[in-house]
Motif scaffolding. Structure first.
Motif, PDB file in Angstrom:
ATOM      1  N   UNK A  69      10.772   2.920 -12.394  1.00 36.05           N
ATOM      2  CA  UNK A  69      10.110   3.851 -11.486  1.00 36.05           C
ATOM      3  C   UNK A  69       9.584   3.167 -10.237  1.00 36.05           C
ATOM      4  N   UNK A  70       9.724   1.859 -10.147  1.00 36.41           N
ATOM      5  CA  UNK A  70       9.220   1.134  -8.998  1.00 36.41           C
ATOM      6  C   UNK A  70      10.367   0.641  -8.146  1.00 36.41           C
ATOM      7  N   UNK A  71      10.066   0.156  -6.984  1.00 38.41           N
ATOM      8  CA  UNK A  71      11.090  -0.081  -5.969  1.00 38.41           C
ATOM      9  C   UNK A  71      12.068  -1.182  -6.311  1.00 38.41           C
ATOM     10  N   UNK A 111       0.671  10.561  -3.392  1.00 38.43           N
ATOM     11  CA  UNK A 111      -0.207   9.428  -3.703  1.00 38.43           C
ATOM     12  C   UNK A 111      -1.063   9.066  -2.486  1.00 38.43           C
ATOM     13  N   UNK A 112      -0.466   9.189  -1.299  1.00 41.28           N
ATOM     14  CA  UNK A 112      -1.163   8.800  -0.073  1.00 41.28           C
ATOM     15  C   UNK A 112      -1.634   9.997   0.753  1.00 41.28           C
ATOM     16  N   UNK A 156      -2.964   1.202  -4.829  1.00 38.45           N
ATOM     17  CA  UNK A 156      -3.201  -0.231  -4.937  1.00 38.45           C
ATOM     18  C   UNK A 156      -1.927  -0.953  -5.373  1.00 38.45           C
ATOM     19  N   UNK A 157      -1.281  -0.444  -6.401  1.00 38.48           N
ATOM     20  CA  UNK A 157      -0.052  -1.061  -6.902  1.00 38.48           C
ATOM     21  C   UNK A 157       1.061  -0.996  -5.859  1.00 38.48           C
ATOM     22  N   UNK A 158       1.212   0.149  -5.212  1.00 40.12           N
ATOM     23  CA  UNK A 158       2.260   0.311  -4.200  1.00 40.12           C
ATOM     24  C   UNK A 158       2.055  -0.662  -3.034  1.00 40.12           C
ATOM     25  N   UNK A 159       0.822  -0.808  -2.581  1.00 42.31           N
ATOM     26  CA  UNK A 159       0.557  -1.698  -1.444  1.00 42.31           C
ATOM     27  C   UNK A 159       0.709  -3.171  -1.833  1.00 42.31           C
TER      28      UNK A 159
END
Length: 180
Positions: A69-71, A111-112, A156-159
């Motif tokens: 699910x992450x990049x 999310x943002x 936080x995780x995305x950044x």
């Protein structure tokens, strides 16, 4: 006999001649490495200067439960090392493009919503535009809505991930801009 011989010559002659030269492919837009280097450095700078709105998360290291699910991450197999970049950069640029598109989609997701980052989004858009010139646009992925309580954690995780991705991407563009 002469007509038969002439017919055989007409039929076999094309087999004996070399094939016609294929037309040279029209040169497409090339990657502007210097502009990509500049924008990737700006992206790294912007991410590094972001202040964590939730102080409790400043020293928190999160790990994802489901890595698919992450990049996309830049891996050794993506051929982003200097020796490969000098000869064939297609695979590396495609991976960078996938990552940039993922982060752009993420910054535009729910999310943002309450914590927009317009300068970061604009820099990502510019960098995406430069890389897309040569490699096209990857498919956009809509992200599933998330629970509001989880937004600070997911931000936080995305950044954190974007900062790591931007650092590696910046190295790739710095090397390639210097080699040209």
């Amino acid at each position: 006999m002469a007509p038969l011989r002439r017919l055989l010559l007409c039929l076999c002659l094309p087999l004996l001649l070399p094939p016609p030269a294929a037309p040279a492919p029209a040169p497409g837009p090339r990657t502007d490495w210097v502009a990509c280097r500049s924008l990737s450095r700006e992206l790294s700078r912007l991410v590094a200067t972001l202040k964590e709105p939730h102080r409790v998360l400043e020293e928190t290291q999160l790990s994802e439960e489901d890595p698919k699910n992450w990049p996309p991450r830049i891996r050794c197999s993506d051929a982003c090392d200097p020796s490969t970049l000098d000869t064939n950069n297609t695979r590396c640029l495609q991976r960078i493009l996938q990552g940039l598109q993922h982060y752009r989609d993420l910054l535009g997701s729910d999310i943002f919503t309450a914590h927009r980052l317009p300068r970061l989004e604009a820099t990502l858009d510019q960098l995406l535009g430069l890389v897309q010139q040569e490699h096209g646009r990857p498919p956009r992925h809509s992200l599933a809505p998330s629970e509001t309580w989880a937004h600070p954690l997911l931000q936080h995780l995305a950044l954190q991930r974007l900062q790591s991705f931007a650092a590696i991407m910046s190295r790739v563009f710095t090397h390639s801009a210097s080699a040209r």
